[in-house]
Scaffold this motif. Structure first.
Motif: not given
Length: 401
Positions: A1-10, A124-126, A185-201
């Motif tokens: 709850x004392x996380x600075x990023x959580x403070x910035x978020x709220x 929930x990440x913070x 600051x988001x501590x969870x690393x981001x992984x780009x997810x490409x779904x070429x040809x499956x946009x509807x899915x």
């Protein structure tokens, strides 16, 4: 709850929410002075809902390609830019067209539609999982306090100045919100997810996640019942109830709204004081509070005594808040960091769509028959949702282990 990023978020979310309230108050004032048409005012929540629905439908595509922080920042930057343009147009009376103003309303709602899921999923990440009830309670208290004070302050500001000036002043709140979002600051690393040809899915990915998981599926069945039933608390239906059933003036409509937000704040405080007890009984409390909302709604619908109605609205706010925090915590504890934003996107789109359809349906019932029937129907729907939760209680066991 004392996380600075959580403070910035709220802080950032609070400034953004307060700005949203001020901006809507200002827009309503401007539209009324231009048109004096109730229908034009009714278009504001409808356009707002439609923008959020469209945004919620395409959110999965964005969430697969951009980090949550990026979505939050870009959304707020674009909202600020749009509001600056709208403010200049209104102040210098460059435009007075209803269509143009509503176009800005829809665009800002569209940006909010993918910022809201990102904000909910960021929380929930913070904070650690064992502090989620406390964090959700705190977030809710701040949010409802902003709502409680925002509408009153916005009304006073419009009365003392003008709708155009209030909209221009909102830009300052949006700028503060943007700066706060940059600081997260988001501590969870981001992984780009490409779904070429499956946009509807890809666009249905969130729906598939919910459908495949019994907990998510059951939780959203309850949400559907509530999204339809809670429409009875919109301004147009409450206004009729106050006038025809309680026999009171418009002032009592304001009292009821204030009482509801007060109940929400009390509910948040209760959650923050009894964190351990709530954490250990999430499944039971979800069922209990679901039945509680149904009972309070029914009692409100059949009463004609104003002070009892106020007490019941406070009770409804308390139970709604408790149930909302429990439901939110169950979802946050059960979903992965990748699933959560997409689930919230589905929620946003689903609730927006049901709100629009239900508003028209319940409004027609209130106009054609007795307004009390709408509250009785709402109570029945909420009761069915609670009964479903009781029957499917095993679906929620994993969250309490």
């Amino acid at each position: 709850m004392k996380n600075q990023s959580f403070r910035f978020l709220w802080i950032g979310q609070s400034m953004a929410n307060l700005g949203d309230v001020f901006y809507i108050v200002g827009i309503i004032s401007v539209l009324y002075s231009l048109t004096e048409s109730p229908f034009a005012l009714a278009l504001v929540p409808f356009i707002n809902m439609f923008g959020r629905f469209i945004s919620g439908m395409i959110s999965p595509w964005l969430l697969n390609r951009f980090p949550l922080k990026t979505l939050l920042v870009y959304s707020q930057v674009c909202k600020t830019a749009l509001l600056v343009v709208l403010s200049i147009l209104l102040i210098f009376e460059t435009t007075s067209g209803l269509f143009i103003i509503l176009m800005f309303v829809g665009s800002i709602a569209f940006l909010d539609g993918w910022a809201a899921p990102a904000s909910h999923a960021m929380l929930p990440r913070l904070v650690p999982k064992e502090q989620l009830v406390k964090a959700n309670s705190f977030f809710s208290i701040v949010s409802e306090t902003v709502n409680l004070g925002g509408w009153a302050l916005g009304g006073v500001a419009v009365a003392l100045t003008s709708g155009q000036f209030v909209i221009f002043g909102t830009v300052g709140l949006y700028i503060i919100a943007t700066l706060m979002m940059f600081g997260i600051y988001d501590p969870t690393p981001f992984r780009k997810k490409e779904m070429e040809g499956k946009r509807s899915s890809e666009l249905t990915e969130g729906w598939q996640i919910i459908w495949r998981n019994p907990l998510f599926r059951s939780l959203h069945v309850i949400i559907i019942f509530e999204a339809i039933a809670n429409v009875v608390w919109i301004a147009s239906i409450l206004y009729i109830f106050v006038s025809e059933v309680l026999g009171q003036t418009e002032a009592w409509w304001g009292y009821i709204n204030t009482a509801f937000f007060l109940g929400m704040i009390i509910g948040g405080v209760i959650c923050s004081r009894f964190v351990r007890g709530i954490e250990d009984n999430l499944q039971r409390l979800l069922i209990l509070f679901s039945f509680g909302i149904s009972v309070v709604t029914l009692l409100f619908g059949v009463t004609s005594i104003p002070w009892i109605a106020i007490l019941l609205v406070i009770g409804n706010g308390i139970v709604q808040q408790l149930k909302g925090i429990v439901s939110e915590t169950i979802l946050q504890k059960s979903a992965t960091t990748e699933e959560l934003p997409k689930i919230y996107s589905v929620q946003s789109a689903l609730i927006s769509l049901l709100f629009g359809i239900s508003s028209l349906s319940f409004g027609a019932i209130a106009e054609l028959w007795d307004v009390r029937i709408t509250f009785i129907l709402a109570a029945i729907l909420l009761g069915l949702g609670a009964l479903f939760a009781l029957i499917r209680r095993r679906d929620f066991i994993m969250t309490t282990e």
